[in-house]
Design an enzyme around this catalytic site. Structure first.
Site, short mmCIF file in Angstrom:
data_model
loop_
_atom_site.label_atom_id
_atom_site.label_comp_id
_atom_site.label_asym_id
_atom_site.label_seq_id
_atom_site.Cartn_x
_atom_site.Cartn_y
_atom_site.Cartn_z
N SER A 17 0.84 -1.21 0.00
CA SER A 17 0.00 0.00 0.00
C SER A 17 0.87 1.25 0.00
O SER A 17 1.98 1.25 0.56
CB SER A 17 -0.87 -0.04 1.27
OG SER A 17 -1.47 1.20 1.47
N TYR A 62 -2.11 -1.67 10.99
CA TYR A 62 -2.37 -2.17 9.63
C TYR A 62 -1.23 -1.76 8.70
O TYR A 62 -0.66 -2.59 7.98
CB TYR A 62 -3.71 -1.65 9.10
CG TYR A 62 -3.85 -1.85 7.60
CD1 TYR A 62 -4.09 -3.11 7.07
CD2 TYR A 62 -3.68 -0.78 6.71
CE1 TYR A 62 -4.17 -3.30 5.69
CE2 TYR A 62 -3.75 -0.96 5.34
CZ TYR A 62 -4.00 -2.22 4.83
OH TYR A 62 -4.06 -2.41 3.48
N LYS A 80 2.01 -3.96 6.44
CA LYS A 80 2.43 -3.89 5.03
C LYS A 80 3.95 -3.67 4.95
O LYS A 80 4.63 -4.28 4.14
CB LYS A 80 1.68 -2.77 4.30
CG LYS A 80 0.19 -3.04 4.17
CD LYS A 80 -0.07 -4.29 3.31
CE LYS A 80 -1.48 -4.79 3.38
NZ LYS A 80 -1.69 -6.11 2.80
P1 NAD Z 1 -10.99 -7.57 1.30
O1 NAD Z 1 -11.19 -7.61 2.76
O2 NAD Z 1 -12.15 -7.26 0.44
O3 NAD Z 1 -10.33 -8.94 0.79
C1 NAD Z 1 -9.52 -9.74 1.59
C2 NAD Z 1 -10.04 -11.16 1.50
O4 NAD Z 1 -9.17 -12.00 2.27
C3 NAD Z 1 -11.44 -11.33 2.07
O5 NAD Z 1 -12.22 -12.08 1.15
C4 NAD Z 1 -11.23 -12.10 3.36
O6 NAD Z 1 -12.33 -12.95 3.65
C5 NAD Z 1 -9.96 -12.87 3.07
N1 NAD Z 1 -9.12 -13.18 4.24
C6 NAD Z 1 -8.72 -12.38 5.25
N2 NAD Z 1 -7.93 -13.05 6.10
C7 NAD Z 1 -7.82 -14.31 5.62
C8 NAD Z 1 -7.14 -15.48 6.05
N3 NAD Z 1 -6.42 -15.50 7.17
N4 NAD Z 1 -7.25 -16.60 5.30
C9 NAD Z 1 -7.99 -16.63 4.16
N5 NAD Z 1 -8.66 -15.56 3.72
C10 NAD Z 1 -8.56 -14.41 4.43
O7 NAD Z 1 -9.81 -6.52 1.04
P2 NAD Z 1 -9.31 -5.88 -0.33
O8 NAD Z 1 -9.69 -4.45 -0.33
O9 NAD Z 1 -9.68 -6.75 -1.46
O10 NAD Z 1 -7.74 -5.93 -0.09
C11 NAD Z 1 -6.96 -7.02 -0.56
C12 NAD Z 1 -5.52 -6.80 -0.13
O11 NAD Z 1 -5.06 -5.54 -0.63
C13 NAD Z 1 -5.30 -6.75 1.37
O12 NAD Z 1 -4.06 -7.35 1.65
C14 NAD Z 1 -5.25 -5.27 1.66
O13 NAD Z 1 -4.52 -4.99 2.81
C15 NAD Z 1 -4.54 -4.76 0.42
N6 NAD Z 1 -4.79 -3.35 0.14
C16 NAD Z 1 -6.08 -2.92 0.01
C17 NAD Z 1 -6.31 -1.58 -0.25
C18 NAD Z 1 -7.73 -1.07 -0.37
O14 NAD Z 1 -7.93 0.14 -0.32
N7 NAD Z 1 -8.74 -1.91 -0.58
C19 NAD Z 1 -5.25 -0.68 -0.38
C20 NAD Z 1 -3.95 -1.17 -0.26
C21 NAD Z 1 -3.72 -2.51 0.00
C1 UD1 Z 2 -7.05 4.74 3.60
C2 UD1 Z 2 -6.23 4.09 4.68
C3 UD1 Z 2 -4.91 3.59 4.10
C4 UD1 Z 2 -5.15 2.70 2.89
C5 UD1 Z 2 -5.94 3.54 1.88
C6 UD1 Z 2 -6.20 2.82 0.59
C7 UD1 Z 2 -6.83 5.39 6.67
C8 UD1 Z 2 -6.34 6.36 7.71
N1 UD1 Z 2 -5.95 5.04 5.72
O1 UD1 Z 2 -6.40 5.87 3.19
O2 UD1 Z 2 -4.21 2.86 5.07
O3 UD1 Z 2 -3.93 2.29 2.34
O4 UD1 Z 2 -7.19 3.88 2.48
O5 UD1 Z 2 -7.33 2.04 0.68
O6 UD1 Z 2 -7.94 4.92 6.73
N2 UD1 Z 2 -12.67 11.16 3.32
C9 UD1 Z 2 -13.67 12.04 3.63
N3 UD1 Z 2 -14.84 11.53 4.09
C10 UD1 Z 2 -15.05 10.19 4.30
C11 UD1 Z 2 -14.02 9.30 3.98
C12 UD1 Z 2 -12.83 9.80 3.50
O7 UD1 Z 2 -13.52 13.25 3.46
O8 UD1 Z 2 -16.14 9.81 4.77
C13 UD1 Z 2 -11.40 11.68 2.78
C14 UD1 Z 2 -10.17 11.32 3.61
O9 UD1 Z 2 -9.95 12.28 4.58
C15 UD1 Z 2 -9.09 11.27 2.53
C16 UD1 Z 2 -9.83 10.81 1.28
O10 UD1 Z 2 -11.21 11.08 1.52
O11 UD1 Z 2 -8.59 12.56 2.31
C17 UD1 Z 2 -9.65 9.33 1.00
O12 UD1 Z 2 -9.97 8.61 2.17
P1 UD1 Z 2 -9.96 7.01 2.22
O13 UD1 Z 2 -10.80 6.49 1.14
O14 UD1 Z 2 -10.32 6.63 3.62
O15 UD1 Z 2 -8.46 6.62 1.88
P2 UD1 Z 2 -7.09 7.11 2.59
O16 UD1 Z 2 -7.35 8.03 3.71
O17 UD1 Z 2 -6.20 7.57 1.51
#
Ligand code: NAD
Ligand code: UD1
Length: 340
Positions: free
Chosen positions: A125, A150, A154
């Site tokens: 991330s 969290y 990463k």
């Molecule tokens: P998500 O929660 O939708 O998907 C994660 C999946 O993993 C879920 O289906 C959950 O049931 C499964 N899971 C969790 N722990 C498990 C375990 N121990 N064994 C088997 N399955 C398990 O999340 P996502 O948004 O799809 O994110 C996927 C990955 O990307 C994660 O590692 C997350 O940290 C990373 N990531 C997400 C974002 C974001 O904004 N969504 C940003 C940066 C990184």
């Molecule tokens: C969040 C996570 C970060 C993760 C990233 C990508 C936090 C503190 N950080 O970051 O670890 O890697 O998502 O998924 O949660 N905002 C509003 N109103 C809302 C929600 C968000 O104004 O109700 C604003 C936030 O202040 C930010 C932007 O929208 O400026 C994006 O927010 P968000 O979607 O939560 O992502 P990040 O804060 O970038």
């Protein structure tokens, strides 16, 4: 070719599974369903006309994981999504995050480290950069102390993989540092389904637009940015999905320049919160009820990616606009609620 996707029924994983199936890979999914449901398999089938092989396995269950790899010795690549991802929850319950995100990764690496050849894509991330000193953010920007357990998982995850790659040259890995993944498959069959009140901006916007939430709170308009609201790089989840396949193929085609590489996956363009609100309104024709409230603790002012390395070295570039992303998120929200 057999590809294992851990956490493949989650938000990003399910879109990657679609991308892999569409490119005719044999896809195996393991997921413990802690943040997803079996219905996602139907969504995938609606899009692709086929389902991946699915097993309900918790990656932390060493025995089951070992048994899975014994039964599937011909897995050529692994994309590891399985993790917990709620930042606030990780502050409340750090050990849950260290236990799930770190143990799962360690057990997976134990299965991969002694294979003749292993290829791993890790979900990292942009949170590892914190508030970067320079924008756009390059991959060589320093990793800053994590704001949350969290985020720390990463950073530690990347370090663990790097350490193992140093001593196990048959293991090749890429960490993709995602900026802000948003949107859904354009059919609306799969998308992001946050449990409870959404913490992220785009699901909060779509839930407000559909009437589930009364009003969007915009966190802070006193940032040193063009309109005072914070800046992020919002990347369409289908662009992100394509990046995973390209990265995996880079490993499998032996194109990587070292055993462990990192790439920023973003569009390269930063948008303010108010720009996202406006783009949503113009992409969907829906007026959004919002108000400005104080900043959210822990938020950085601005983060957007320098994408040259991903563009030139990885050979991947984002294709979708912010409006495309928001229109697809809206389509998904409408589909989900029509089934409620
Ligand atoms: P998500 O929660 O939708 O998907 C994660 C999946 O993993 C879920 O289906 C959950 O049931 C499964 N899971 C969790 N722990 C498990 C375990 N121990 N064994 C088997 N399955 C398990 O999340 P996502 O948004 O799809 O994110 C996927 C990955 O990307 C994660 O590692 C997350 O940290 C990373 N990531 C997400 C974002 C974001 O904004 N969504 C940003 C940066 C990184
Ligand atoms: C969040 C996570 C970060 C993760 C990233 C990508 C936090 C503190 N950080 O970051 O670890 O890697 O998502 O998924 O949660 N905002 C509003 N109103 C809302 C929600 C968000 O104004 O109700 C604003 C936030 O202040 C930010 C932007 O929208 O400026 C994006 O927010 P968000 O979607 O939560 O992502 P990040 O804060 O970038």
């Amino acid at each position: 070719m057999k590809i294992l996707v851990t956490g493949g029924l989650g938000y990003i994983g399910s879109h990657v599974v679609v991308e892999l199936l569409n490119r005719n890979y044999d896809v195996l999914v393991i997921d413990n369903l802690s943040n997803s449901s079996l219905k996602v398999l139907d969504g995938i089938e609606n899009i692709c006309g086929k389902k991946p092989d699915f097993e309900k396995i918790d990656v932390r269950d060493k025995g089951e994981l070992n048994d899975f790899f014994k039964r599937n010795q011909n897995v050529q690549g692994v994309i590891h999504f399985a993790a917990s991802k709620a930042v606030g929850e990780s502050v409340e319950n750090p050990l849950l995050y260290y236990e799930n995100n770190i143990n799962a990764l360690v057990y997976l690496l134990q299965e991969l480290q002694d294979k003749e050849e292993a290829h791993l894509i890790f979900s990292s991330s942009c949170t590892v950069y914190g508030q970067a000193d320079e924008l756009p953010i390059t991959e060589s920007a320093p990793v800053k102390p994590a704001e949350s357990p969290y985020g720390n998982t990463k950073q530690i995850g990347e370090e663990i993989i790097q350490d193992v790659c140093k001593v196990k040259p048959a293991l090749k890995a890429i960490a993709l540092r995602y900026f802000n993944p948003v949107g859904a498959h354009h059919t609306g069959h799969i998308g992001e389904l946050p449990l409870g009140t959404p913490q992220n901006l785009v699901p909060y916007i779509t839930q407000t637009a559909i009437g589930l939430r009364e009003q969007l709170s915009v966190f802070g308009d006193d940032y040193p940015t063009r309109d005072g609201t914070a800046i992020r790089d919002y990347i369409h989840v289908m662009d992100l999905a394509a990046a995973h396949v390209v990265a995996l193929e880079r490993l499998m085609n032996k194109k990587s320049s070292s055993n462990f590489e990192t790439f920023n996956i973003g569009t390269g363009t930063g948008s303010t919160v108010l720009e996202v609100v406006n783009a949503f309104e113009s992409a969907t024709g829906v007026d959004l009820n919002y108000k400005i409230v104080p900043r959210r603790e822990g938020d950085v002012t601005a983060a957007y990616a320098h994408t040259e390395r991903a563009n030139k070295v990885l050979g991947w570039k984002a294709q979708y606009s912010l409006e495309d992303s928001l229109a697809s998120a809206w389509q998904w929200e409408k589909n989900v609620r029509s089934k409620d």
